[in-house]
Scaffold this motif. Sequence first.
Motif, PDB file in Angstrom:
ATOM      1  N   VAL A 111      -8.230 -14.675   0.518  1.00  0.00           N
ATOM      2  CA  VAL A 111      -7.980 -13.394   1.385  1.00  0.00           C
ATOM      3  C   VAL A 111      -7.879 -14.063   2.923  1.00  0.00           C
ATOM      4  O   VAL A 111      -8.772 -14.924   3.137  1.00  0.00           O
ATOM      5  N   HIS A 112      -7.575 -13.521   3.662  1.00  0.00           N
ATOM      6  CA  HIS A 112      -7.647 -13.907   4.970  1.00  0.00           C
ATOM      7  C   HIS A 112      -9.021 -13.731   5.643  1.00  0.00           C
ATOM      8  O   HIS A 112      -9.601 -12.762   5.337  1.00  0.00           O
ATOM      9  N   VAL A 146     -17.809  -7.767  -0.379  1.00  0.00           N
ATOM     10  CA  VAL A 146     -17.589  -8.941   0.360  1.00  0.00           C
ATOM     11  C   VAL A 146     -17.753 -10.190  -0.320  1.00  0.00           C
ATOM     12  O   VAL A 146     -17.324 -11.084  -0.166  1.00  0.00           O
ATOM     13  N   GLN A 163     -14.320 -19.703  -1.008  1.00  0.00           N
ATOM     14  CA  GLN A 163     -13.427 -18.762  -1.438  1.00  0.00           C
ATOM     15  C   GLN A 163     -12.944 -19.214  -2.954  1.00  0.00           C
ATOM     16  O   GLN A 163     -12.227 -20.243  -3.024  1.00  0.00           O
ATOM     17  N   TYR A 179      -9.728  -5.390  -4.744  1.00  0.00           N
ATOM     18  CA  TYR A 179     -10.855  -4.561  -4.268  1.00  0.00           C
ATOM     19  C   TYR A 179     -12.057  -5.282  -4.963  1.00  0.00           C
ATOM     20  O   TYR A 179     -12.271  -5.998  -5.774  1.00  0.00           O
ATOM     21  N   LEU A 225     -14.857  -3.880  -0.127  1.00  0.00           N
ATOM     22  CA  LEU A 225     -13.898  -4.408   0.678  1.00  0.00           C
ATOM     23  C   LEU A 225     -12.478  -4.283  -0.175  1.00  0.00           C
ATOM     24  O   LEU A 225     -12.447  -4.169  -1.413  1.00  0.00           O
ATOM     25  N   GLU A 226     -11.589  -3.568   0.525  1.00  0.00           N
ATOM     26  CA  GLU A 226     -10.040  -3.594  -0.096  1.00  0.00           C
ATOM     27  C   GLU A 226      -8.996  -4.630   0.757  1.00  0.00           C
ATOM     28  O   GLU A 226      -8.996  -4.476   1.998  1.00  0.00           O
ATOM     29  N   VAL A 227      -8.358  -5.053   0.068  1.00  0.00           N
ATOM     30  CA  VAL A 227      -7.309  -5.975   0.355  1.00  0.00           C
ATOM     31  C   VAL A 227      -6.013  -5.400  -0.121  1.00  0.00           C
ATOM     32  O   VAL A 227      -5.398  -5.739  -1.022  1.00  0.00           O
ATOM     33  N   LYS A 264     -10.163 -12.554   8.121  1.00  0.00           N
ATOM     34  CA  LYS A 264     -10.198 -11.339   9.039  1.00  0.00           C
ATOM     35  C   LYS A 264     -11.242 -10.427   8.156  1.00  0.00           C
ATOM     36  O   LYS A 264     -11.750  -9.509   8.854  1.00  0.00           O
ATOM     37  N   TYR A 265     -11.165 -10.411   6.998  1.00  0.00           N
ATOM     38  CA  TYR A 265     -11.978  -9.423   6.115  1.00  0.00           C
ATOM     39  C   TYR A 265     -13.255  -9.758   6.067  1.00  0.00           C
ATOM     40  O   TYR A 265     -14.108  -9.028   5.546  1.00  0.00           O
ATOM     41  N   GLU A 278     -14.034  -9.379  10.876  1.00  0.00           N
ATOM     42  CA  GLU A 278     -13.767  -8.367  11.710  1.00  0.00           C
ATOM     43  C   GLU A 278     -14.854  -7.112  11.672  1.00  0.00           C
ATOM     44  O   GLU A 278     -15.157  -6.613  12.497  1.00  0.00           O
ATOM     45  N   SER A 279     -15.705  -7.290  10.704  1.00  0.00           N
ATOM     46  CA  SER A 279     -16.838  -6.284  10.764  1.00  0.00           C
ATOM     47  C   SER A 279     -18.021  -6.793  11.429  1.00  0.00           C
ATOM     48  O   SER A 279     -18.897  -6.003  11.788  1.00  0.00           O
TER      49      SER A 279
END
Length: 211
Positions: A167-168, A139, A161, A136, A128-130, A170-171, A174-175
Amino acid sequence: MFAIVRYKKYGLIRFLSAIETSNAIERNLRRSGLPLIMTEGFHQKVKVSYLDPVPTGVINLALYVRIAFKNKVEALNKLKRTSLCGLYPVKLWWTEMNMNRLVTSYEFRLIIPKSSVDISRYDEEKPLEVPEKRKYGLVKDFFHQVSFDFKGDFAVIKYLQPKDKMVHAKYLYESILNRRDGFLLIECTEAFCNERPLSEILEESSWDTEC
């Protein structure tokens, strides 16, 4: 003398930025007429501190605010009467505890139509990259204790978290999306101090509560 107030931030107010939210809370405090301690200087402000902000658009059910008072008074009802719709004070604890030194993570809940997700795609080992935060990892480094449940037509995803790896959502989601035109709701439900909810610790450490 300090009190910690738990606010709920919901409705359209959830789209306020962190700065706009703090300004709205401080206006609530000023309008209440409570004996607040102010900062020094020409432009005095209410002496308050906040936990880490959640992303804009997230419903925050765990918006804890630490407020400095000159003396103890019945405060919560006055805050409720002058609060903004969608930014509501729920409970108050009188305590000297510094919550920012104790909180380690936040609990979130993501609600999405069952037809929009395929949980078989979830892979906690995925890199995962933000980029916006230059972070970095995998997940699982950012999203802990991820669980999936189905209630009627909706999938409910719960996770923690760490406060230093916020982080948002969406990370995470989205997957596993198989369509992008569905309803999606994100809630921050609690702040945690290691394995314990902050509200539970406040109940033990406070000498008085208002609700």
